[in-house]
Motif scaffolding. Structure first.
Motif, PDB file in Angstrom:
ATOM      1  N   LEU A 115      -8.695  10.347  -4.558  1.00 42.60           N
ATOM      2  CA  LEU A 115      -8.863   9.092  -5.287  1.00 42.60           C
ATOM      3  C   LEU A 115      -8.918   7.906  -4.329  1.00 42.60           C
ATOM      4  CD1 LEU A 115      -8.788   7.296  -7.854  1.00 42.60           C
ATOM      5  CD2 LEU A 115      -6.293   7.573  -7.854  1.00 42.60           C
ATOM      6  N   ILE A 159       1.861   6.894  -6.543  1.00 42.34           N
ATOM      7  CA  ILE A 159       0.819   7.847  -6.946  1.00 42.34           C
ATOM      8  C   ILE A 159       1.328   9.269  -6.741  1.00 42.34           C
ATOM      9  CG2 ILE A 159      -1.480   8.740  -6.361  1.00 42.34           C
ATOM     10  CD1 ILE A 159      -2.314   5.829  -5.764  1.00 42.34           C
ATOM     11  N   GLU A 179       0.819  -1.213   0.000  1.00 46.02           N
ATOM     12  CA  GLU A 179       0.000   0.000   0.000  1.00 46.02           C
ATOM     13  C   GLU A 179       0.857   1.270   0.000  1.00 46.02           C
ATOM     14  OE1 GLU A 179      -2.844   0.063   3.212  1.00 46.02           O
ATOM     15  OE2 GLU A 179      -3.181   2.227   2.985  1.00 46.02           O
ATOM     16  N   PHE A 180       1.937   1.243   0.799  1.00 42.53           N
ATOM     17  CA  PHE A 180       2.691   2.482   0.938  1.00 42.53           C
ATOM     18  C   PHE A 180       3.550   2.773  -0.287  1.00 42.53           C
ATOM     19  CE2 PHE A 180       1.479   1.236   5.206  1.00 42.53           C
ATOM     20  CZ  PHE A 180       0.706   2.349   5.521  1.00 42.53           C
ATOM     21  N   LEU A 229      -4.261  16.304  -7.421  1.00 42.31           N
ATOM     22  CA  LEU A 229      -4.674  15.174  -6.588  1.00 42.31           C
ATOM     23  C   LEU A 229      -4.192  15.478  -5.179  1.00 42.31           C
ATOM     24  CD1 LEU A 229      -5.965  12.355  -6.494  1.00 42.31           C
ATOM     25  CD2 LEU A 229      -3.688  11.404  -6.772  1.00 42.31           C
ATOM     26  N   LEU A 274      -9.228   4.014  -4.113  1.00 41.31           N
ATOM     27  CA  LEU A 274      -9.020   2.886  -5.030  1.00 41.31           C
ATOM     28  C   LEU A 274      -9.208   1.562  -4.319  1.00 41.31           C
ATOM     29  CD1 LEU A 274      -5.815   3.602  -7.166  1.00 41.31           C
ATOM     30  CD2 LEU A 274      -8.139   3.220  -8.013  1.00 41.31           C
ATOM     31  N   ILE A 317       1.083   4.260  -2.713  1.00 42.70           N
ATOM     32  CA  ILE A 317       0.758   5.671  -2.443  1.00 42.70           C
ATOM     33  C   ILE A 317       1.932   6.552  -2.873  1.00 42.70           C
ATOM     34  CG2 ILE A 317       0.233   7.358  -0.631  1.00 42.70           C
ATOM     35  CD1 ILE A 317      -1.229   5.073   0.852  1.00 42.70           C
ATOM     36  N   GLY A 321      -5.216  13.677  -2.240  1.00 40.66           N
ATOM     37  CA  GLY A 321      -5.308  12.599  -1.268  1.00 40.66           C
ATOM     38  C   GLY A 321      -6.158  11.466  -1.779  1.00 40.66           C
ATOM     39  N   GLY A 322      -6.409  10.502  -0.893  1.00 43.25           N
ATOM     40  CA  GLY A 322      -7.226   9.371  -1.298  1.00 43.25           C
ATOM     41  C   GLY A 322      -7.121   8.248  -0.299  1.00 43.25           C
ATOM     42  N   ASP A 323      -7.516   7.080  -0.718  1.00 43.31           N
ATOM     43  CA  ASP A 323      -7.369   5.894   0.119  1.00 43.31           C
ATOM     44  C   ASP A 323      -7.154   4.704  -0.806  1.00 43.31           C
ATOM     45  OD1 ASP A 323      -7.102   4.680   2.549  1.00 43.31           O
ATOM     46  OD2 ASP A 323      -9.248   4.383   2.873  1.00 43.31           O
ATOM     47  N   THR A 324      -6.410   3.724  -0.327  1.00 41.88           N
ATOM     48  CA  THR A 324      -6.042   2.588  -1.163  1.00 41.88           C
ATOM     49  C   THR A 324      -6.270   1.295  -0.405  1.00 41.88           C
ATOM     50  OG1 THR A 324      -4.324   3.982  -2.107  1.00 41.88           O
ATOM     51  CG2 THR A 324      -4.186   1.655  -2.582  1.00 41.88           C
ATOM     52  N   GLY A 353      -0.732  18.185   0.625  1.00 40.08           N
ATOM     53  CA  GLY A 353      -1.428  17.225  -0.221  1.00 40.08           C
ATOM     54  C   GLY A 353      -1.263  15.813   0.308  1.00 40.08           C
ATOM     55  N   ILE A 354      -0.924  14.897  -0.599  1.00 37.36           N
ATOM     56  CA  ILE A 354      -0.771  13.490  -0.228  1.00 37.36           C
ATOM     57  C   ILE A 354       0.337  13.327   0.811  1.00 37.36           C
ATOM     58  CG2 ILE A 354      -0.086  11.225  -1.131  1.00 37.36           C
ATOM     59  CD1 ILE A 354      -1.289  12.105  -3.824  1.00 37.36           C
ATOM     60  N   GLY A 355       0.091  12.526   1.837  1.00 41.30           N
ATOM     61  CA  GLY A 355       1.158  12.189   2.778  1.00 41.30           C
ATOM     62  C   GLY A 355       0.821  12.504   4.219  1.00 41.30           C
ATOM     63  N   ASP A 356      -0.173  13.320   4.467  1.00 36.31           N
ATOM     64  CA  ASP A 356      -0.559  13.581   5.853  1.00 36.31           C
ATOM     65  C   ASP A 356      -1.954  13.004   6.089  1.00 36.31           C
ATOM     66  OD1 ASP A 356      -0.374  14.714   8.489  1.00 36.31           O
ATOM     67  OD2 ASP A 356       1.094  16.097   7.603  1.00 36.31           O
ATOM     68  N   ASP A 357      -2.491  13.225   7.299  1.00 38.74           N
ATOM     69  CA  ASP A 357      -3.803  12.647   7.596  1.00 38.74           C
ATOM     70  C   ASP A 357      -4.927  13.352   6.849  1.00 38.74           C
ATOM     71  OD1 ASP A 357      -3.191  10.501   9.392  1.00 38.74           O
ATOM     72  OD2 ASP A 357      -2.472  12.047  10.758  1.00 38.74           O
TER      73      ASP A 357
HETATM   74  P1  ADP Z   1      -4.714   7.117   6.899  1.00 38.73           P
HETATM   75  O1  ADP Z   1      -4.402   5.742   7.337  1.00 38.73           O
HETATM   76  O2  ADP Z   1      -4.366   8.186   7.863  1.00 38.73           O
HETATM   77  O3  ADP Z   1      -6.089   7.246   6.327  1.00 38.73           O
HETATM   78  P2  ADP Z   1      -3.345   6.418   4.520  1.00 38.73           P
HETATM   79  O4  ADP Z   1      -2.194   5.598   4.945  1.00 38.73           O
HETATM   80  O5  ADP Z   1      -4.567   5.734   3.998  1.00 38.73           O
HETATM   81  O6  ADP Z   1      -3.713   7.424   5.680  1.00 38.73           O
HETATM   82  O7  ADP Z   1      -2.878   7.444   3.406  1.00 38.73           O
HETATM   83  C1  ADP Z   1      -1.673   8.156   3.568  1.00 38.73           C
HETATM   84  C2  ADP Z   1      -1.700   9.364   2.660  1.00 38.73           C
HETATM   85  O8  ADP Z   1      -1.761   8.945   1.309  1.00 38.73           O
HETATM   86  C3  ADP Z   1      -2.897  10.276   2.874  1.00 38.73           C
HETATM   87  O9  ADP Z   1      -2.460  11.600   2.705  1.00 38.73           O
HETATM   88  C4  ADP Z   1      -3.852   9.885   1.766  1.00 38.73           C
HETATM   89  O10 ADP Z   1      -4.675  10.969   1.395  1.00 38.73           O
HETATM   90  C5  ADP Z   1      -2.892   9.478   0.663  1.00 38.73           C
HETATM   91  N1  ADP Z   1      -3.442   8.455  -0.243  1.00 38.73           N
HETATM   92  C6  ADP Z   1      -3.798   7.168   0.067  1.00 38.73           C
HETATM   93  N2  ADP Z   1      -4.277   6.524  -1.009  1.00 38.73           N
HETATM   94  C7  ADP Z   1      -4.250   7.424  -2.029  1.00 38.73           C
HETATM   95  C8  ADP Z   1      -4.652   7.381  -3.388  1.00 38.73           C
HETATM   96  N3  ADP Z   1      -5.193   6.287  -3.958  1.00 38.73           N
HETATM   97  N4  ADP Z   1      -4.494   8.500  -4.127  1.00 38.73           N
HETATM   98  C9  ADP Z   1      -3.992   9.614  -3.561  1.00 38.73           C
HETATM   99  N5  ADP Z   1      -3.584   9.730  -2.312  1.00 38.73           N
HETATM  100  C10 ADP Z   1      -3.723   8.640  -1.531  1.00 38.73           C
END
Ligand code: ADP
Ligand code: MG
Length: 332
Positions: free
Chosen positions: A88, A12, A5-6, A119, A90, A9, A121-124, A25-29
């Motif tokens: 995003l 991405i 997952e990491f 972009l 996913l 991310i 942030g998101g979740d994967t 942007g991407i990388g924080d909570d």
């Molecule tokens: P948390 O566990 O705090 O929800 P994550 O480990 O899921 O955080 O995500 C870490 C970072 O990566 C966050 O900033 C999140 O927005 C980003 N991120 C996760 N998945 C994606 C994705 N598919 N696209 C863009 N950003 C993502």
């Protein structure tokens, strides 16, 4: 196989550019960005599910990535706003190859830069079933100037951008095992959001009510009429139809029916005062986006009339797609 997952991310983050406005942007909570004074935040979200919205054997991942952005940006355009950033979510099935995900991200990224969005942030997650794409978009508009569905009045003209039915016809041909003409297939697999048009209609305050066409003209028009408390009279010969669309269907009735009920046009449907006609025609020329006046709003809130040039009434066969209706159609 997809890496962890990491790593994903991180990939991405490296592949997708972060534009202006996004402080974190991407990388924080959470992401952090500033809403400039005098502006308001617009937010919308859309799901794309394998097997419901797309089939992996018909689509390529690059265009799927683009479409995931465009259908969301289209909602911001429909409010007269400009897109700022997307999120995003996913759900990735085991069967998805690394290269396929790369193509998806390339398409996603290319569309983001076309629309000037980031972009943020998101979740994967691993998906036990099909591929799931959940995108949220945020945009900005001038305070108090979001174009709602509710602002139209009887006597307003009804306008639509581009052409209708192309995407639905491509899907229909594919379902029948036929190859659609390239121009129609492109409308289905790679629709373009009317981002600049929507923004200009909002900025110049030309649209009194607006929405984007995702479920078919008849169904979406109904939303605008309900919200505005109006009826509508549509002139069938005015419906904008592309050359390939006309050629691929034999009768006027077939053409009108699919143009009225087919989904995924991602064109803008809007109402405007009759004294805005010249300005709208000027805007269409300046942006090189066809705008067509297809009808008028009436005071009778129950009226939905579809008229031929001879004055005959036409009843479209299916009014829009509804995932939760047993027959896949919406009743009025
Ligand atoms: P948390 O566990 O705090 O929800 P994550 O480990 O899921 O955080 O995500 C870490 C970072 O990566 C966050 O900033 C999140 O927005 C980003 N991120 C996760 N998945 C994606 C994705 N598919 N696209 C863009 N950003 C993502
Ligand atoms: Mg998370």
């Amino acid at each position: 196989m997809i890496a962890g997952e990491f790593e994903l991310i991180d990939k991405i983050r490296r592949r997708v550019a972060v534009g202006e406005g996004v402080r974190i942007g991407i990388g924080d909570d959470c992401s952090v960005f500033e809403v400039p004074p005098g502006e308001e935040l617009l937010t919308s979200t859309d799901l794309l599910l394998e097997g419901v919205h797309f089939r992996l054997d018909w689509t390529d991942f690059y265009r799927l990535g683009r479409k995931a952005v465009s259908v969301n940006v289209s909602d911001i355009a429909a409010m007269g706003g400009r897109p700022l950033c997307l999120y995003l979510g996913l759900g990735i099935p085991e069967k998805l190859e690394d290269s396929e995900l790369d193509q998806f991200l390339d398409g996603f990224s290319a569309a983001l830069s076309d629309y000037g969005a980031s972009l943020a942030g998101g979740d994967t997650c691993r998906s036990a079933y099909g591929m799931t794409i959940a995108v949220t978009v945020q945009g900005l508009c001038t305070e108090g100037q979001a174009v709602c569905r509710s602002g139209a009045e009887p006597g307003d003209d009804l306008w639509v951008s581009g052409s209708l039915g192309d995407s639905a016809l491509a899907l229909k041909l594919l379902q029948a095992g036929q190859e659609p003409p390239a121009s129609l297939a492109e409308r289905h697999f790679n629709p373009e959001a009317r981002s600049v048009l929507g923004k200009e209609l909002g900025r110049e305050r030309l649209a009194t009510a607006m929405l984007d066409l995702s479920d078919g003209l008849v169904g979406d028009l109904r939303h605008l009429l309900r919200a505005s408390g109006c009826g509508a009279r549509i002139q069938l010969e005015q419906l904008p139809l592309s050359g390939d669309y006309r050629k691929s269907l034999n009768t006027d009735a077939e053409r009108w029916n699919l143009a009225l009920t087919g989904g995924e046009d991602y064109e803008l449907l809007f109402a405007a005062h009759a004294d805005s006609r010249a300005q709208l025609e000027g805007l269409a020329q300046r942006l090189m986006v066809p705008l067509t006046r297809i009808g008028v709003l009436t005071p009778d809130a129950g009226e939905r009339t579809f008229l031929t040039n001879e004055g005959a009434n036409f009843s479209p066969e299916m009014s829009g797609f509804d995932h939760f209706s047993s027959r896949g159609a919406v009743d009025d």
